[in-house]
Every structure is written in C-alpha cells, then in structure tokens.
Design a protein around this motif. Structure first.
Motif, PDB file in Angstrom:
ATOM      1  N   ASP A  63       0.815  -1.216   0.000  1.00  0.00           N
ATOM      2  CA  ASP A  63       0.000   0.000   0.000  1.00  0.00           C
ATOM      3  C   ASP A  63       0.850   1.268   0.000  1.00  0.00           C
ATOM      4  O   ASP A  63       0.397   2.319  -0.439  1.00  0.00           O
ATOM      5  CB  ASP A  63      -0.948   0.012   1.194  1.00  0.00           C
ATOM      6  CG  ASP A  63      -1.954  -1.118   1.121  1.00  0.00           C
ATOM      7  OD1 ASP A  63      -2.274  -1.545  -0.007  1.00  0.00           O
ATOM      8  OD2 ASP A  63      -2.422  -1.585   2.175  1.00  0.00           O
ATOM      9  N   GLN A  91      -3.155 -12.570  -9.984  1.00  0.00           N
ATOM     10  CA  GLN A  91      -3.984 -11.526  -9.377  1.00  0.00           C
ATOM     11  C   GLN A  91      -3.121 -10.500  -8.651  1.00  0.00           C
ATOM     12  O   GLN A  91      -3.388  -9.305  -8.695  1.00  0.00           O
ATOM     13  CB  GLN A  91      -5.000 -12.139  -8.410  1.00  0.00           C
ATOM     14  CG  GLN A  91      -5.918 -11.120  -7.779  1.00  0.00           C
ATOM     15  CD  GLN A  91      -6.762 -10.380  -8.796  1.00  0.00           C
ATOM     16  OE1 GLN A  91      -7.391 -10.998  -9.629  1.00  0.00           O
ATOM     17  NE2 GLN A  91      -6.768  -9.059  -8.737  1.00  0.00           N
ATOM     18  N   ARG A  92      -2.074 -10.967  -8.008  1.00  0.00           N
ATOM     19  CA  ARG A  92      -1.164 -10.042  -7.321  1.00  0.00           C
ATOM     20  C   ARG A  92      -0.447  -9.140  -8.333  1.00  0.00           C
ATOM     21  O   ARG A  92      -0.242  -7.956  -8.085  1.00  0.00           O
ATOM     22  CB  ARG A  92      -0.156 -10.835  -6.484  1.00  0.00           C
ATOM     23  CG  ARG A  92       0.706  -9.982  -5.588  1.00  0.00           C
ATOM     24  CD  ARG A  92       1.135 -10.770  -4.387  1.00  0.00           C
ATOM     25  NE  ARG A  92       2.244 -10.154  -3.712  1.00  0.00           N
ATOM     26  CZ  ARG A  92       2.123  -9.272  -2.726  1.00  0.00           C
ATOM     27  NH1 ARG A  92       0.921  -8.914  -2.329  1.00  0.00           N
ATOM     28  NH2 ARG A  92       3.185  -8.765  -2.143  1.00  0.00           N
ATOM     29  N   ASP A  95      -2.966  -6.535  -9.468  1.00  0.00           N
ATOM     30  CA  ASP A  95      -3.113  -5.519  -8.418  1.00  0.00           C
ATOM     31  C   ASP A  95      -1.934  -4.553  -8.417  1.00  0.00           C
ATOM     32  O   ASP A  95      -2.109  -3.351  -8.258  1.00  0.00           O
ATOM     33  CB  ASP A  95      -3.236  -6.181  -7.043  1.00  0.00           C
ATOM     34  CG  ASP A  95      -4.538  -6.948  -6.883  1.00  0.00           C
ATOM     35  OD1 ASP A  95      -5.483  -6.686  -7.661  1.00  0.00           O
ATOM     36  OD2 ASP A  95      -4.600  -7.823  -5.998  1.00  0.00           O
ATOM     37  N   LEU A  96      -0.731  -5.085  -8.610  1.00  0.00           N
ATOM     38  CA  LEU A  96       0.462  -4.242  -8.647  1.00  0.00           C
ATOM     39  C   LEU A  96       0.431  -3.302  -9.854  1.00  0.00           C
ATOM     40  O   LEU A  96       0.717  -2.114  -9.738  1.00  0.00           O
ATOM     41  CB  LEU A  96       1.725  -5.103  -8.680  1.00  0.00           C
ATOM     42  CG  LEU A  96       3.041  -4.347  -8.829  1.00  0.00           C
ATOM     43  CD1 LEU A  96       3.308  -3.490  -7.594  1.00  0.00           C
ATOM     44  CD2 LEU A  96       4.176  -5.295  -9.092  1.00  0.00           C
ATOM     45  N   ALA A  98      -2.171  -2.247 -11.489  1.00  0.00           N
ATOM     46  CA  ALA A  98      -3.213  -1.238 -11.268  1.00  0.00           C
ATOM     47  C   ALA A  98      -2.726  -0.159 -10.309  1.00  0.00           C
ATOM     48  O   ALA A  98      -3.036   1.021 -10.481  1.00  0.00           O
ATOM     49  CB  ALA A  98      -4.478  -1.900 -10.728  1.00  0.00           C
ATOM     50  N   LEU A  99      -1.941  -0.545  -9.316  1.00  0.00           N
ATOM     51  CA  LEU A  99      -1.382   0.419  -8.375  1.00  0.00           C
ATOM     52  C   LEU A  99      -0.341   1.312  -9.052  1.00  0.00           C
ATOM     53  O   LEU A  99      -0.305   2.524  -8.835  1.00  0.00           O
ATOM     54  CB  LEU A  99      -0.757  -0.329  -7.193  1.00  0.00           C
ATOM     55  CG  LEU A  99      -0.309   0.474  -5.993  1.00  0.00           C
ATOM     56  CD1 LEU A  99      -1.512   1.083  -5.294  1.00  0.00           C
ATOM     57  CD2 LEU A  99       0.455  -0.408  -5.032  1.00  0.00           C
TER      58      LEU A  99
END
Length: 112
Positions: A63, A91-92, A95-96, A98-99
């Motif tokens: 985060d 998926q990880r 997520d990365l 997208a971050l």
C-alpha cells in the motif's frame, strides 16, 4: 395475439440471459523484449513474490508503494522493471500494475 406475446417474451428472455452487464478492464503489459522502456530514463527494480515486495532490494509495503516511488523519483520520469517469483499469483501482478498505473511519470515493464 397470444403466441406473438409468447415469442416476444422468449426473445426478451434470450437476450437478457445471453448479454453481459459487467465491464472488463484492460491492463497494458510491456514484455522485456518489447522495447517499451525509454533508454534515457533511470531504472527501478521491483521484485514481486507471493508474500513481499522488494523495491531495489529493499522491502516495501504494498500500500505504501506509490508514496515510496514518488520519493525515489523526485519528479523525474522513471522506468520500473518488474520481476516475478514463481510463487507470485497473476492476481497479485494485476493488483500491482493497477497500483503502478496511478503513479505519474512511471513506465512499467514485466520481465518475461
């Protein structure tokens, strides 16, 4: 008249069940051989595993990654190379990515 209403309801039911209401997103990936990195930008190295995240060899919280990258970049445009361990899930990675998409001046490439 009754059979026409039946046909209309059958068509309505068919189109309702065959259509999708969800919107699919798209994440752009640059492979290591795609030439997506600009040669004049400094490079940061990011290693993603199932449990942790290493930025230039140092652990960083998932985060807190945008803030840490903003501090390291100092307003400059940078490239980041993402290396995956075999345990890292897709998926990880999504997520990365997208971050990282929210970080201005950052071009991310995934090593293949």
């Amino acid at each position: 008249m009754t059979s026409l209403i039946d046909v209309i309801f059958l068509l309505l039911l068919f189109f309702m069940l065959s259509s999708t209401f969800s919107r699919y997103g798209e994440i752009e990936l640059n492979g290591s051989g795609a030439g997506g990195l600009a040669g004049d930008r400094p490079v940061l190295f990011l290693r993603l595993s199932a449990e942790d995240l290493l930025l230039n060899g140092r652990p960083v919280a998932f985060d807190a990654l945008p803030e840490t990258l903003a501090e390291l970049m100092g307003g400059e445009e940078r490239n980041v190379l993402i290396s995956l361990t075999p345990e890292a899930s897709s998926q990880r990675l999504v997520d990365l990515l997208a971050l990282l998409r929210g970080v201005d001046g950052l071009a991310a490439s995934v090593l293949g």
